[in-house]
Write a protein that holds these residues in place. Structure first.
Motif, PDB file in Angstrom:
ATOM      1  N   VAL A 169       6.722 108.563 122.110  1.00  0.00           N
ATOM      2  CA  VAL A 169       5.303 108.341 121.845  1.00  0.00           C
ATOM      3  C   VAL A 169       4.765 107.446 122.957  1.00  0.00           C
ATOM      4  O   VAL A 169       5.293 106.357 123.203  1.00  0.00           O
ATOM      5  CB  VAL A 169       5.077 107.681 120.473  1.00  0.00           C
ATOM      6  N   VAL A 170       3.723 107.901 123.624  1.00  0.00           N
ATOM      7  CA  VAL A 170       3.154 107.202 124.777  1.00  0.00           C
ATOM      8  C   VAL A 170       1.702 106.851 124.460  1.00  0.00           C
ATOM      9  O   VAL A 170       0.929 107.700 124.006  1.00  0.00           O
ATOM     10  CB  VAL A 170       3.227 108.059 126.056  1.00  0.00           C
ATOM     11  N   GLY A 171       1.332 105.603 124.688  1.00  0.00           N
ATOM     12  CA  GLY A 171      -0.046 105.168 124.537  1.00  0.00           C
ATOM     13  C   GLY A 171      -0.724 105.078 125.890  1.00  0.00           C
ATOM     14  O   GLY A 171      -0.260 104.384 126.785  1.00  0.00           O
ATOM     15  N   ILE A 172      -1.815 105.812 126.075  1.00  0.00           N
ATOM     16  CA  ILE A 172      -2.568 105.817 127.326  1.00  0.00           C
ATOM     17  C   ILE A 172      -3.669 104.772 127.214  1.00  0.00           C
ATOM     18  O   ILE A 172      -4.609 104.940 126.434  1.00  0.00           O
ATOM     19  CB  ILE A 172      -3.147 107.210 127.627  1.00  0.00           C
ATOM     20  N   LEU A 173      -3.557 103.696 127.963  1.00  0.00           N
ATOM     21  CA  LEU A 173      -4.522 102.608 127.930  1.00  0.00           C
ATOM     22  C   LEU A 173      -5.610 102.866 128.973  1.00  0.00           C
ATOM     23  O   LEU A 173      -5.311 102.990 130.168  1.00  0.00           O
ATOM     24  CB  LEU A 173      -3.839 101.272 128.217  1.00  0.00           C
ATOM     25  N   VAL A 174      -6.845 102.947 128.533  1.00  0.00           N
ATOM     26  CA  VAL A 174      -7.978 103.148 129.435  1.00  0.00           C
ATOM     27  C   VAL A 174      -8.430 101.768 129.894  1.00  0.00           C
ATOM     28  O   VAL A 174      -9.112 101.046 129.167  1.00  0.00           O
ATOM     29  CB  VAL A 174      -9.113 103.922 128.748  1.00  0.00           C
ATOM     30  N   GLY A 175      -8.028 101.395 131.105  1.00  0.00           N
ATOM     31  CA  GLY A 175      -8.355 100.081 131.625  1.00  0.00           C
ATOM     32  C   GLY A 175      -9.583 100.050 132.502  1.00  0.00           C
ATOM     33  O   GLY A 175      -9.986  98.979 132.959  1.00  0.00           O
ATOM     34  N   THR A 176     -10.199 101.192 132.759  1.00  0.00           N
ATOM     35  CA  THR A 176     -11.406 101.244 133.570  1.00  0.00           C
ATOM     36  C   THR A 176     -12.262 102.421 133.122  1.00  0.00           C
ATOM     37  O   THR A 176     -11.736 103.466 132.734  1.00  0.00           O
ATOM     38  CB  THR A 176     -11.077 101.387 135.070  1.00  0.00           C
ATOM     39  N   LEU A 177     -13.556 102.217 133.150  1.00  0.00           N
ATOM     40  CA  LEU A 177     -14.516 103.278 132.852  1.00  0.00           C
ATOM     41  C   LEU A 177     -15.460 103.514 134.021  1.00  0.00           C
ATOM     42  O   LEU A 177     -16.413 104.288 133.889  1.00  0.00           O
ATOM     43  CB  LEU A 177     -15.339 102.925 131.604  1.00  0.00           C
ATOM     44  N   GLY A 178     -15.194 102.869 135.142  1.00  0.00           N
ATOM     45  CA  GLY A 178     -16.099 102.990 136.265  1.00  0.00           C
ATOM     46  C   GLY A 178     -15.482 103.547 137.527  1.00  0.00           C
ATOM     47  O   GLY A 178     -16.202 104.018 138.402  1.00  0.00           O
ATOM     48  N   VAL A 179     -14.150 103.501 137.655  1.00  0.00           N
ATOM     49  CA  VAL A 179     -13.507 103.983 138.865  1.00  0.00           C
ATOM     50  C   VAL A 179     -13.562 105.513 138.894  1.00  0.00           C
ATOM     51  O   VAL A 179     -13.288 106.186 137.896  1.00  0.00           O
ATOM     52  CB  VAL A 179     -12.052 103.496 138.941  1.00  0.00           C
ATOM     53  N   GLU A 180     -13.915 106.041 140.037  1.00  0.00           N
ATOM     54  CA  GLU A 180     -14.051 107.488 140.176  1.00  0.00           C
ATOM     55  C   GLU A 180     -12.715 108.182 139.930  1.00  0.00           C
ATOM     56  O   GLU A 180     -11.682 107.759 140.446  1.00  0.00           O
ATOM     57  CB  GLU A 180     -14.543 107.814 141.595  1.00  0.00           C
ATOM     58  N   GLY A 181     -12.747 109.234 139.119  1.00  0.00           N
ATOM     59  CA  GLY A 181     -11.556 110.036 138.867  1.00  0.00           C
ATOM     60  C   GLY A 181     -10.760 109.632 137.652  1.00  0.00           C
ATOM     61  O   GLY A 181      -9.712 110.225 137.392  1.00  0.00           O
ATOM     62  N   TYR A 182     -11.236 108.652 136.866  1.00  0.00           N
ATOM     63  CA  TYR A 182     -10.409 108.214 135.737  1.00  0.00           C
ATOM     64  C   TYR A 182     -10.340 109.278 134.642  1.00  0.00           C
ATOM     65  O   TYR A 182      -9.322 109.417 133.957  1.00  0.00           O
ATOM     66  CB  TYR A 182     -10.924 106.879 135.183  1.00  0.00           C
ATOM     67  N   LEU A 183     -11.423 110.055 134.457  1.00  0.00           N
ATOM     68  CA  LEU A 183     -11.376 111.127 133.455  1.00  0.00           C
ATOM     69  C   LEU A 183     -10.405 112.231 133.866  1.00  0.00           C
ATOM     70  O   LEU A 183      -9.695 112.800 133.023  1.00  0.00           O
ATOM     71  CB  LEU A 183     -12.779 111.700 133.246  1.00  0.00           C
ATOM     72  N   ALA A 184     -10.369 112.528 135.160  1.00  0.00           N
ATOM     73  CA  ALA A 184      -9.458 113.571 135.635  1.00  0.00           C
ATOM     74  C   ALA A 184      -8.002 113.154 135.458  1.00  0.00           C
ATOM     75  O   ALA A 184      -7.159 113.971 135.074  1.00  0.00           O
ATOM     76  CB  ALA A 184      -9.752 113.897 137.098  1.00  0.00           C
ATOM     77  N   ALA A 216      -8.621 102.635 124.033  1.00  0.00           N
ATOM     78  CA  ALA A 216      -9.559 101.852 124.838  1.00  0.00           C
ATOM     79  C   ALA A 216      -9.608 100.452 124.231  1.00  0.00           C
ATOM     80  O   ALA A 216     -10.324 100.212 123.264  1.00  0.00           O
ATOM     81  CB  ALA A 216     -10.938 102.495 124.861  1.00  0.00           C
ATOM     82  N   VAL A 217      -8.842  99.543 124.784  1.00  0.00           N
ATOM     83  CA  VAL A 217      -8.700  98.199 124.218  1.00  0.00           C
ATOM     84  C   VAL A 217      -9.248  97.128 125.159  1.00  0.00           C
ATOM     85  O   VAL A 217      -9.027  95.942 124.931  1.00  0.00           O
ATOM     86  CB  VAL A 217      -7.220  97.897 123.901  1.00  0.00           C
ATOM     87  N   GLY A 218      -9.970  97.514 126.202  1.00  0.00           N
ATOM     88  CA  GLY A 218     -10.452  96.526 127.154  1.00  0.00           C
ATOM     89  C   GLY A 218      -9.305  95.999 127.994  1.00  0.00           C
ATOM     90  O   GLY A 218      -8.462  96.755 128.480  1.00  0.00           O
ATOM     91  N   LYS A 219      -9.253  94.685 128.168  1.00  0.00           N
ATOM     92  CA  LYS A 219      -8.166  94.081 128.936  1.00  0.00           C
ATOM     93  C   LYS A 219      -6.941  93.948 128.050  1.00  0.00           C
ATOM     94  O   LYS A 219      -6.983  93.283 127.014  1.00  0.00           O
ATOM     95  CB  LYS A 219      -8.590  92.713 129.456  1.00  0.00           C
ATOM     96  N   PRO A 220      -5.812  94.580 128.388  1.00  0.00           N
ATOM     97  CA  PRO A 220      -4.633  94.537 127.511  1.00  0.00           C
ATOM     98  C   PRO A 220      -4.055  93.125 127.416  1.00  0.00           C
ATOM     99  O   PRO A 220      -4.028  92.370 128.381  1.00  0.00           O
ATOM    100  CB  PRO A 220      -3.645  95.489 128.200  1.00  0.00           C
ATOM    101  N   ASN A 221      -3.605  92.788 126.227  1.00  0.00           N
ATOM    102  CA  ASN A 221      -2.848  91.556 126.009  1.00  0.00           C
ATOM    103  C   ASN A 221      -1.818  91.829 124.919  1.00  0.00           C
ATOM    104  O   ASN A 221      -1.918  92.814 124.182  1.00  0.00           O
ATOM    105  CB  ASN A 221      -3.768  90.381 125.654  1.00  0.00           C
ATOM    106  N   PRO A 222      -0.785  90.992 124.797  1.00  0.00           N
ATOM    107  CA  PRO A 222       0.282  91.256 123.826  1.00  0.00           C
ATOM    108  C   PRO A 222      -0.213  91.371 122.392  1.00  0.00           C
ATOM    109  O   PRO A 222       0.315  92.179 121.613  1.00  0.00           O
ATOM    110  CB  PRO A 222       1.228  90.064 124.007  1.00  0.00           C
ATOM    111  N   ALA A 223      -1.219  90.589 122.003  1.00  0.00           N
ATOM    112  CA  ALA A 223      -1.696  90.634 120.615  1.00  0.00           C
ATOM    113  C   ALA A 223      -2.349  91.975 120.306  1.00  0.00           C
ATOM    114  O   ALA A 223      -2.161  92.526 119.213  1.00  0.00           O
ATOM    115  CB  ALA A 223      -2.681  89.489 120.376  1.00  0.00           C
ATOM    116  N   LYS A 224      -3.116  92.514 121.229  1.00  0.00           N
ATOM    117  CA  LYS A 224      -3.772  93.799 120.982  1.00  0.00           C
ATOM    118  C   LYS A 224      -2.750  94.928 120.855  1.00  0.00           C
ATOM    119  O   LYS A 224      -2.793  95.729 119.912  1.00  0.00           O
ATOM    120  CB  LYS A 224      -4.751  94.110 122.118  1.00  0.00           C
ATOM    121  N   LEU A 225      -1.839  94.999 121.817  1.00  0.00           N
ATOM    122  CA  LEU A 225      -0.905  96.127 121.839  1.00  0.00           C
ATOM    123  C   LEU A 225       0.171  96.006 120.773  1.00  0.00           C
ATOM    124  O   LEU A 225       0.845  96.993 120.466  1.00  0.00           O
ATOM    125  CB  LEU A 225      -0.263  96.239 123.216  1.00  0.00           C
ATOM    126  N   ALA A 226       0.356  94.822 120.193  1.00  0.00           N
ATOM    127  CA  ALA A 226       1.330  94.680 119.108  1.00  0.00           C
ATOM    128  C   ALA A 226       0.889  95.398 117.846  1.00  0.00           C
ATOM    129  O   ALA A 226       1.699  95.586 116.928  1.00  0.00           O
ATOM    130  CB  ALA A 226       1.567  93.201 118.808  1.00  0.00           C
TER     131      ALA A 226
END
Length: 392
Positions: free
Chosen positions: A185-200, A220-230
């Motif tokens: 099981v893999v979690g894809i963390l969206v760390g940017t919504l402005g860099v070109e090509g992130y949707l691709a 989409a958790v914003g800036k990752p930290n241990p508490a969020k991803l736990a």
């Protein structure tokens, strides 16, 4: 943030963005951007002396890089060093992607642009970085890991040869690649919504994980930290889609490791082999880019050849195949009866993880809870409720 906040600019209907402070120079998708880096003071004479101490051979081939806050002083430094060093090359800071492909013998990467005149290419050149130790320098050293690096910190006015063991850092990253091969099981963390090509690249990762037989969640958790991803213990490993500087996240404090899109490709794409080159910019993996590798044809599930995990010693599938279609969900998924839990566990890894836990959240328990009247509870704060006696 080093990335341009294009999403906030769109919320106010902006037609352009002024970005102040440090920047990773990742190109934006829609709005034009003007960068205001600031101009930190730099002792040009001391920096030139540090360069001469590090490179006594006047015929050395050296590429000079700098932090963006010292880019204003590179012209004066070039005037001092070029008469003595004929083979020195100074990089230029470029905001956004220049039009057209890069000509032969020119490097355009991470907002820097410089020609390479050495016969052996960039690997025959040394790198001299003007700036403090940080993510930018680490990103350069991992990407151009075949070049010896040195730096001059303006705060201390001292030059040094960088002693960061790049091979050791690469070994750590390759260990994470092996962890990604074992993950289901893999979690894809969206760390940017402005860099070109992130949707691709998100679509590319979804297809890659699907064909590798792994389940994925997009978070989409914003800036990752241990508490969020736990909160996502059912996820075996995370992949962070962010700019080149923020992709190399040290996950030693996290409950699950975090890899880059390139490392996930090394784990899941059999056609991609480790060549010694490292790519931190996820746009290099997209079709038409320098590091794009096509996915090989699918292998039937019955013909998949397993291999042995180097971490657990268990067998695993290492080829892409067409996974079977998942079973259909029941018509109504608002409430699931207890006998449907196993069917849901086969569909969702989160349901399978919940099945293994002793506490599974609120349950109806109809007819098992006695009916009682509501009573008034305690009043006050936990340190001193109103019905508790005062301690003398």
């Amino acid at each position: 943030s080093c990335c341009v906040d294009e999403v906030a600019a769109e919320h106010v209907g902006a037609e352009a963005v002024l970005h102040y402070g440090p920047a990773c120079l990742s190109p934006c998708r829609k709005l034009p951007v003007l960068h205001i880096f600031g101009q930190q003071p730099l002792d040009i004479g001391r920096c030139a002396e540090a360069f001469q101490e590090l490179y006594p051979d006047r015929q050395s081939r050296v590429v000079v890089l700098s932090d963006v806050v010292y880019a204003h002083a590179m012209g004066e430094l070039e005037q001092q060093l070029c008469p003595e060093y004929p083979n020195i090359v100074f990089s230029r800071v470029v905001c956004g992607d220049p039009p057209g492909p890069a000509p032969p013998g020119e490097v355009r990467q991470f907002g820097r642009q410089f020609p390479v005149e050495a016969l052996g290419g960039l690997q025959d050149c040394a790198m001299f970085y003007v700036g403090a130790e940080g993510l930018a320098l680490t990103n350069f050293m991992l990407t151009w890991n075949r070049c010896p690096f040195s730096s001059s910190a303006p705060a201390t006015s001292c030059g040094r040869r960088e002693t960061l063991n790049v091979n050791r850092a690469l070994m750590r990253r390759l260990y994470l690649v092996e962890r990604a091969r074992d993950a289901q099981v893999v979690g894809i963390l969206v760390g940017t919504l402005g860099v070109e090509g992130y949707l691709a690249v998100l679509q590319h990762l979804h297809e890659l994980l699907h064909r590798a037989g792994k389940r994925s969640y997009t978070l989409a958790v914003g800036k990752p930290n241990p508490a969020k991803l736990a909160n996502f213990l059912e996820v075996d490993i995370f992949v962070l889609v962010a700019c080149a500087q923020n992709s190399l996240l040290d996950s030693s404090d996290f409950y699950r490791p975090i890899v880059t899109p390139y490392e996930l490709e090394l784990a899941c794409n059999p056609a991609r082999e480790w060549t010694g080159n490292y790519f931190t910019d996820f746009r290099d993996l997209l079709p038409g880019a320098c590091a794009h590798v096509e996915l090989p044809p699918a292998v039937p599930a019955a013909e998949v050849v397993p291999d042995i995990s180097l971490i657990t010693g268990e067998m695993r599938a290492a080829h892409l195949y067409d996974p079977p279609a998942p079973p259909q969900l029941p018509p109504s998924t608002t409430l699931a009866c207890r006998d449907q839990t196993r069917a849901l566990a086969e569909i969702s890894p989160a349901a399978s993880f919940l099945e293994s836990r002793s506490w599974r959240g609120l349950e109806q328990q109809l007819g098992q809870t006695p009916v009682s009247k509501a009573v008034q509870g305690r009043r006050g704060i936990a340190i001193a409720y109103e019905d508790e006696g005062r301690k003398q």
